[in-house]
Design a protein around this motif. Structure first.
Motif, PDB file in Angstrom:
ATOM      1  N   VAL A 185      -3.767   7.256 -13.589  1.00 17.79           N
ATOM      2  CA  VAL A 185      -2.698   6.764 -12.351  1.00 17.79           C
ATOM      3  C   VAL A 185      -3.395   6.772 -10.969  1.00 17.79           C
ATOM      4  N   GLU A 186      -4.295   7.628 -10.671  1.00 15.04           N
ATOM      5  CA  GLU A 186      -4.917   7.703  -9.597  1.00 15.04           C
ATOM      6  C   GLU A 186      -5.887   6.454  -9.421  1.00 15.04           C
ATOM      7  N   ILE A 187      -6.671   6.074 -10.234  1.00 18.10           N
ATOM      8  CA  ILE A 187      -7.215   4.992 -10.561  1.00 18.10           C
ATOM      9  C   ILE A 187      -6.463   3.544 -10.184  1.00 18.10           C
ATOM     10  N   PHE A 188      -5.271   3.679 -10.881  1.00 19.15           N
ATOM     11  CA  PHE A 188      -4.345   2.387 -11.033  1.00 19.15           C
ATOM     12  C   PHE A 188      -3.934   2.265  -9.254  1.00 19.15           C
ATOM     13  N   ALA A 189      -3.639   3.437  -8.775  1.00 18.93           N
ATOM     14  CA  ALA A 189      -3.163   3.507  -7.259  1.00 18.93           C
ATOM     15  C   ALA A 189      -3.972   3.001  -6.529  1.00 18.93           C
ATOM     16  N   ILE A 190      -5.494   3.390  -6.775  1.00 21.42           N
ATOM     17  CA  ILE A 190      -6.624   2.740  -6.038  1.00 21.42           C
ATOM     18  C   ILE A 190      -6.855   1.233  -6.248  1.00 21.42           C
ATOM     19  N   LEU A 191      -6.662   0.653  -7.581  1.00 26.00           N
ATOM     20  CA  LEU A 191      -6.788  -0.649  -7.727  1.00 26.00           C
ATOM     21  C   LEU A 191      -5.737  -1.651  -7.182  1.00 26.00           C
ATOM     22  N   PHE A 219       0.911  -1.127  -0.154  1.00 22.93           N
ATOM     23  CA  PHE A 219       0.077  -0.047  -0.022  1.00 22.93           C
ATOM     24  C   PHE A 219       0.966   1.264  -0.018  1.00 22.93           C
ATOM     25  N   CYS A 220       1.694   1.292   0.921  1.00 23.66           N
ATOM     26  CA  CYS A 220       2.688   2.451   1.122  1.00 23.66           C
ATOM     27  C   CYS A 220       3.564   2.705  -0.146  1.00 23.66           C
ATOM     28  N   ALA A 221       4.187   1.526  -0.691  1.00 24.66           N
ATOM     29  CA  ALA A 221       4.890   1.566  -2.079  1.00 24.66           C
ATOM     30  C   ALA A 221       4.039   2.284  -3.098  1.00 24.66           C
ATOM     31  N   VAL A 222       2.891   1.679  -3.290  1.00 23.56           N
ATOM     32  CA  VAL A 222       1.770   2.165  -4.401  1.00 23.56           C
ATOM     33  C   VAL A 222       1.646   3.646  -4.098  1.00 23.56           C
ATOM     34  N   TRP A 223       1.284   4.266  -2.978  1.00 24.62           N
ATOM     35  CA  TRP A 223       0.988   5.614  -2.859  1.00 24.62           C
ATOM     36  C   TRP A 223       2.119   6.416  -2.798  1.00 24.62           C
ATOM     37  N   ILE A 224       3.453   6.106  -2.415  1.00 21.79           N
ATOM     38  CA  ILE A 224       4.491   6.764  -2.508  1.00 21.79           C
ATOM     39  C   ILE A 224       4.931   7.107  -3.976  1.00 21.79           C
ATOM     40  N   THR A 225       4.788   5.947  -4.821  1.00 24.61           N
ATOM     41  CA  THR A 225       5.174   6.137  -6.162  1.00 24.61           C
ATOM     42  C   THR A 225       4.018   6.861  -6.875  1.00 24.61           C
ATOM     43  N   PHE A 226       2.848   7.015  -6.135  1.00 24.23           N
ATOM     44  CA  PHE A 226       1.720   7.715  -6.901  1.00 24.23           C
ATOM     45  C   PHE A 226       1.853   9.295  -7.232  1.00 24.23           C
ATOM     46  N   ILE A 227       2.609   9.578  -6.062  1.00 28.48           N
ATOM     47  CA  ILE A 227       2.504  11.085  -5.723  1.00 28.48           C
ATOM     48  C   ILE A 227       3.399  11.868  -7.022  1.00 28.48           C
ATOM     49  N   PRO A 228       4.426  11.251  -7.182  1.00 30.73           N
ATOM     50  CA  PRO A 228       5.344  12.035  -8.466  1.00 30.73           C
ATOM     51  C   PRO A 228       4.639  11.544  -9.797  1.00 30.73           C
ATOM     52  N   ALA A 229       4.100  10.426  -9.884  1.00 33.30           N
ATOM     53  CA  ALA A 229       3.369   9.975 -11.329  1.00 33.30           C
ATOM     54  C   ALA A 229       2.202  10.670 -11.363  1.00 33.30           C
ATOM     55  N   TYR A 230       1.587  10.993 -10.115  1.00 36.39           N
ATOM     56  CA  TYR A 230       0.158  11.967 -10.278  1.00 36.39           C
ATOM     57  C   TYR A 230       0.636  13.384 -10.763  1.00 36.39           C
ATOM     58  N   VAL A 231       1.833  13.761 -10.144  1.00 40.05           N
ATOM     59  CA  VAL A 231       1.946  15.318 -10.486  1.00 40.05           C
ATOM     60  C   VAL A 231       2.484  15.517 -12.005  1.00 40.05           C
TER      61      VAL A 231
END
Length: 796
Positions: free
Chosen positions: A751-757, A729-741
């Motif tokens: 990217v946000e949907i992928f992180a949720i799934l 969970f933490c790995a997904v959301w830590i990588t989500f932040i730069p990918a989302y921006v």
């Protein structure tokens, strides 16, 4: 040193003779009239200035002084005023300026029939000057509008180096500049200039790139220029002429090399004075007068000499005085200058009407009235009458008549003759848009062409481009630069490109703005279909796991780890999978508020359940220690309150976010130039990061507690799987932040949907798949004894 010889007239000008005849005709007509000046006869004196300014001024001074020689037969009674009352003439502008300057202080009226210089309209300099021909101010402007009408923006200009040419060309240049016409060159000369000066003009014409020449010349100067240009056969130029030469038959006769074929220009409107032609061609009165003028006229007309008057030069034949005039074809019998003769005629009648008013004529005139030139001038300025042909005669405050011109086209005919065809009219009395009126007639251009010549420095810039001036060159010389992306020009020769509105973009040709394509993550595109399928698959999988757990709810493995929290966790995971669907589709006000808040609350609910499970494991271990009373403080009621409390905090954060600055649908024009990205703006970025931060805080607590409980000596320790799930969970959301921006447009949503799934699948697989494995494939291990059995802990 020698005293200069006096000026001598060397030849007879038929044109000047015709003007004099026109004046005589008008005077005789008035003297024979019973309506105009009854009982009063007009006298006259004709002077030949011989084209000399000095001679013109000398005559003017003599007239002003009243010292002119008058020959009156003794038997003819005559009451003559002390001073001349008016002067008819001169023909050219420069002599008129000289005479008008001399006569100005004496206020002797001077009415010219052919002096067109606009400078003569200045009444402070020439208070007594009037004319029956329009000012060149109007002609020059008319020529500029004529040039503009045919699209010629790059022209050459040749003018007389005198007041007529310089003033006329100055007005033309000023008007041309206002109309966007540029002069490649502007040269001047006078007919008495040396031949090398005129040859230099021919060289300038040959070196030029413009194909149209505006010639503001008199007929005499035009004749000199044509003679020089004929040596170079310069027939590829379109001439535009002033009234000084455009309808002159003598100039047409001189153009043997057809240099002027197709010329267009302005002329005085055609006119007819009944009886004038017959009067001019009737030479009997002249021959009976025994005047020396008849002898000179007859010898010039028939190229002969009277007996006893022969000079040393060889004369082909002797004059008899009875030569037949009917077969003569020369400038004397040519009546093409009838409009100018009419101007002379109107000038004489203007003086007669003024005198008629001064003498208070009715059936008779008051001969006791003392005439003076000033009074005559005042009355001439105020006259308004019609000639017998119906022409209105009056003068404006500048002493000028109304300006009206015919547009003439030189059309070559057989036998090398030229026909002056009227192709239009320019009338200053009409509105600005209606002054120039060309008839629907075929125009013949240079080299007998039917095609309008092209004379531009640069070709027109088509739509989709704009004009950029070439450095150091006139404004008519430019380059055509394509409009930038997002800008258009939909007219020819556009100076600027217009930027499209934010919701539009320029097409490929840059001529129109087309609506931008709206982009959002939709259900129809492949990426949307795949994410939707993944979301539905996760939802169905979670439901299947919940069904399995419900069916085996009484088994040891389900009961071992708080089945109530397990079912709540499965419910929250189902919501997590389903909330990803709110991110797909066109954003709306409700979907924007729902997607972020639903995502934040469901994930907090999910992690709260995991946190509760982890705390239960820790408390259960502490409860087995001697003297421990921990489970009393963390029973089922406390677990529910813990989950509810953690979730309510997130709900409160979301409520504050939605009430202060909620997310809203937003059209992003900046990300891509030619597309509009429909997305949800965060509203308050602080609210968004507060939601994510709170989820991250709970995830870190859950990870820490699970990590601490990972080596507890249970046979089935759920803390290890929670630790793995929190790592994912933490790995997904830590990588989500730069990918989302860094992701543009709809890809940030993906990217946000992928992180949720991904995080939801991580939780589902890590926590529930091992249990399902035992329930379905290893039922022998799903016993209380096996669950309670102790074994040595394994390192993580």
């Amino acid at each position: 040193m020698h005293k200069p010889l006096p000026l001598q007239c060397t030849s007879l000008s038929f044109r000047g003779f015709q003007f004099a005849q026109a004046m005589l005709f008008a005077i005789e007509e008035i003297n024979n009239s019973t309506d105009l000046l009854p009982g009063v006869s007009l006298g006259y004196k004709i002077y030949d200035a011989c084209g000399s300014l000095a001679r013109s001024v000398r005559v003017a001074l003599a007239l002003a002084n009243g010292n002119e020689i008058v020959s009156v037969p003794s038997e003819t009674p005559c009451t003559r005023p002390a001073q001349v009352q008016a002067i008819i003439g001169e023909t050219s502008s420069s002599p008129c300026m000289a005479i008008a300057t001399v006569l100005g202080p004496f206020y002797i009226p001077m009415i010219s029939h052919f002096a067109t210089c606009a400078c003569l309209s200045d009444k402070t300099k020439y208070p007594s000057f009037l004319r029956t021909i329009p000012s060149d101010y109007y002609q020059s402007r008319a020529l500029a509008h004529l040039v503009k009408y045919f699209g010629w923006t790059w022209v050459g200009a040749i003018r007389n180096n005198d007041d007529y040419g310089n003033n006329g060309m100055a007005t033309f240049t000023e008007t041309a500049k206002q109309l966007g016409i540029c002069l490649e060159y502007s040269v001047s000369f006078f007919r008495t200039d040396p031949s090398d000066k005129i040859q230099e003009i021919a060289d300038i014409i040959k070196a030029s790139t413009s194909k149209v020449i505006v010639a503001f010349l008199s007929h005499m100067d035009m004749g000199v220029l044509i003679y020089e240009l004929s040596k170079y056969n310069l027939t590829e130029y379109q001439w535009v002429g002033s009234e000084g030469w455009i309808f002159d038959s003598e100039t047409a006769a001189m153009d043997k090399h057809h240099i002027l074929d197709g010329a267009i220009g302005l002329s005085i409107p055609k006119a007819h004075v009944s009886g004038l032609r017959e009067f001019m061609l009737d030479v009997k009165p002249l021959s009976l007068s025994n005047d020396g003028l008849f002898t000179e006229f007859w010898e010039s007309l028939f190229s002969c000499k009277f007996k006893g008057l022969k000079s040393t030069a060889e004369i082909e034949r002797e004059c008899t005085g009875h030569e037949d005039l009917t077969g003569v074809q020369n400038s004397f019998t040519d009546m093409s200058l009838m409009p100018i003769f009419n101007n002379v005629y109107k000038g004489v009648y203007a003086v007669a009407h003024a005198l008629h008013n001064i003498l208070k004529c009715n059936k008779t005139c008051n001969n006791n009235v003392l005439l003076d030139p000033f009074t005559t001038l005042l009355h001439i300025r105020n006259i308004h009458f019609k000639t017998k042909e119906g022409d209105e005669v009056y003068f404006n405050e500048n002493g000028d008549p109304a300006a009206k011109y015919e547009i003439i086209n030189w059309q070559p005919r057989e036998n090398s003759t030229v026909e002056f065809v009227t192709i239009g009219l320019y009338d200053t009395s009409l509105g600005p848009e209606k002054q120039l009126n060309l008839k629907n007639k075929s125009i013949i251009w240079m080299r007998n062409s039917q095609q309008v010549p092209v004379s531009v420095c640069s070709e027109k810039c088509p739509p989709g481009t704009r004009k950029v001036l070439q450095k150091g060159r006139p404004v008519c010389c430019y380059d055509c630069i394509r409009c930038a992306e997002g800008e258009i020009s939909n007219i020819t020769d556009s100076v600027n490109c217009v930027r499209c509105l934010p919701e539009y973009w320029s097409n490929e040709r840059r001529v129109t703005c087309v609506k931008k394509e709206t982009v959002f993550l939709s259900y129809e595109e492949i990426m949307g279909v795949l994410l939707t399928a993944a979301s539905l698959f996760g939802t169905c999988t979670t439901a299947a796991v919940a069904l399995i757990f419900f069916k085996h709810r009484k088994t040891a493995i389900v009961r071992a780890n708080n089945s109530e929290l397990s079912f709540l966790l499965l419910f929250s995971l189902t919501l997590c999978f389903m909330c990803s669907l709110t991110f797909i589709g066109q954003p709306s006000e409700w979907s924007c508020m729902l997607r972020h808040t639903a995502f934040g609350i469901t994930f907090v609910l999910c992690i709260s359940c995991l946190l509760g499970k982890t705390i239960v494991v820790l408390m259960a271990f502490r409860a087995t220690l001697p003297g421990s009373n921990m489970m009393k403080w963390f029973g089922h009621a406390q677990q529910r309150f813990c989950v509810l409390g953690f979730t309510l905090i997130q709900v409160l954060i979301c409520i504050i976010w939605l009430t202060t600055s909620p997310p809203f649908p937003f059209k992003n024009f900046k990300e891509f130039k030619d597309t509009i990205i429909l997305e949800c703006a965060l509203g308050s970025a602080l609210g968004f990061w507060a939601v994510l931060g709170y989820i991250g805080l709970l995830a870190m607590l859950c990870f820490i507690f699970a990590f601490l409980a990972r080596k507890l000596p249970d046979n089935f320790n759920e803390a290890k799987f929670i630790t793995f799930s929190m790592l994912i969970f933490c790995a997904v959301w830590i990588t989500f932040i730069p990918a989302y921006v860094s992701s543009p447009g709809k890809f940030s949503v993906a990217v946000e949907i992928f992180a949720i799934l991904a995080s939801s699948f991580g939780l589902l697989i890590c926590i529930f798949m091992p249990k399902c494995y035992i329930i379905l494939l290893k039922p022998e291990k799903n016993t209380k004894k096996n669950m309670m059995g102790k074994k040595a802990p394994q390192s993580l």
